[in-house]
Enzyme design. Structure first.
Site, short mmCIF file in Angstrom:
data_model
loop_
_atom_site.label_atom_id
_atom_site.label_comp_id
_atom_site.label_asym_id
_atom_site.label_seq_id
_atom_site.Cartn_x
_atom_site.Cartn_y
_atom_site.Cartn_z
N ARG A 149 0.80 -1.22 0.00
CA ARG A 149 0.00 0.00 0.00
C ARG A 149 0.84 1.28 0.00
NH1 ARG A 149 -2.07 -3.58 -1.48
NH2 ARG A 149 -4.03 -4.56 -0.88
N SER A 198 -10.97 1.20 1.98
CA SER A 198 -10.30 0.72 3.19
C SER A 198 -9.60 1.88 3.88
CB SER A 198 -9.29 -0.37 2.85
OG SER A 198 -9.94 -1.52 2.35
N GLU A 268 -4.54 4.11 5.68
CA GLU A 268 -4.36 3.74 4.27
C GLU A 268 -4.89 4.86 3.38
OE1 GLU A 268 -5.85 0.28 1.15
OE2 GLU A 268 -5.50 -0.25 3.24
#
Length: 280
Positions: A149, A198, A268
């Site tokens: 990520r 997310s 995130e």
């Protein structure tokens, strides 16, 4: 193809030489029809369903895609789902996971986005960027530096596109795989509500949503923001949430998870700018 609409060219229809009751299929199908009729030795079409795949299937021509499994260069604003569809239409597998990522190619490159066991780094072979000085550069995967990520590219560099590579596949099987991804998202994630996707990264192999749930944050609210009841790693705008509501709720979740489990959750979501009334 630019002068045609489906099988029709200048008001007349291009027909399948083996069955004159059928159109030859696709806006560039005249080339395939002429080839199988023996009028030309070969024809060249672009990498599209209407130029190669569909006409070849209808007329029996041998269709060879010139890209050898590489999907054409994708712009950074292209939706991930649209890239997956384009690959499916070209009979290229490996991009099915992108049907489960609600974002754009540019965001996927910045974050090395992933879903269902695959990530951007599995398919990206070349990345195009624009530096703060206006220089256009092309990066190899090592320089791009994708990791979980995130990537190694400086925050002030702008992603403008990339080249991806897949493998030949069966369109029906690719479609089934994409449908399964979509069905799984529908069942487990609040995709019909307003979310940013997310919220927190999975820490060290653990599931962020499980930690949020363990800390008692499922359904937690702050202003117009709420932790999703359906999937705890999503923050939902219930109708009038401000950016401060979303960020404040996220920080409260991080605090509770830290106190309950000792785990420090990492955002995130990319947060840009300053809170209203904050320092410039």
């Amino acid at each position: 193809g630019a002068l045609a609409m489906g099988d029709y060219w200048f008001g007349g229809r291009t027909r399948n030489p083996w069955n004159l009751e059928q159109g030859s299929s696709g806006s560039s199908a005249g080339s395939a029809a002429a080839t199988v009729a023996g009028l030309v030795g070969f024809a060249i079409g672009s990498e599209t369903l209407g130029s190669i795949v569909s006409p070849s299937t209808r007329t029996g021509a041998s269709g060879l895609r010139p890209t050898f499994g590489r999907v054409s260069r994708a712009g950074a604003m292209a939706l991930d789902y649209n890239v997956a569809k384009a690959a499916r239409d070209a009979g290229i597998a490996g991009f099915e996971f992108m049907a489960g990522i609600p974002g754009t190619v540019g965001g996927g490159l910045r974050m090395n986005a992933g879903a269902y066991g695959r990530e951007f780094r599995d398919v990206v072979r070349e990345v195009s960027v624009l530096t703060p000085t206006g220089e256009a550069r092309v990066l190899d995967p090592e320089t791009w530096g994708p990791r979980y990520r995130s990537s190694a590219v400086a925050p002030d560099w702008i992603f403008t596109g990339c080249v991806m590579e897949g493998v030949w596949g069966n369109q029906a099987e690719i479609t089934r795989a994409m449908d399964l991804v979509q069905a799984s998202r529908e069942e487990t994630q609040p995709i019909r509500t307003r979310t940013g996707g997310s919220t927190f990264k999975n820490p060290n192999g653990r599931k962020a949503w499980e930690l949020v749930d363990q800390a008692g944050c499922r359904g937690l609210k702050l202003g117009g923001a709420q932790v999703s009841e359906k999937h705890c790693n999503f923050l939902v705008n219930t109708g009038n949430a401000t950016a401060a509501d979303i960020e404040g709720l996220g920080e409260e979740v991080r605090r509770r998870v830290r106190e309950a489990t000792g785990v420090e959750l990492t955002w995130e979501l990319e947060r840009i700018g300053n809170a209203a009334g904050g320092d410039a």
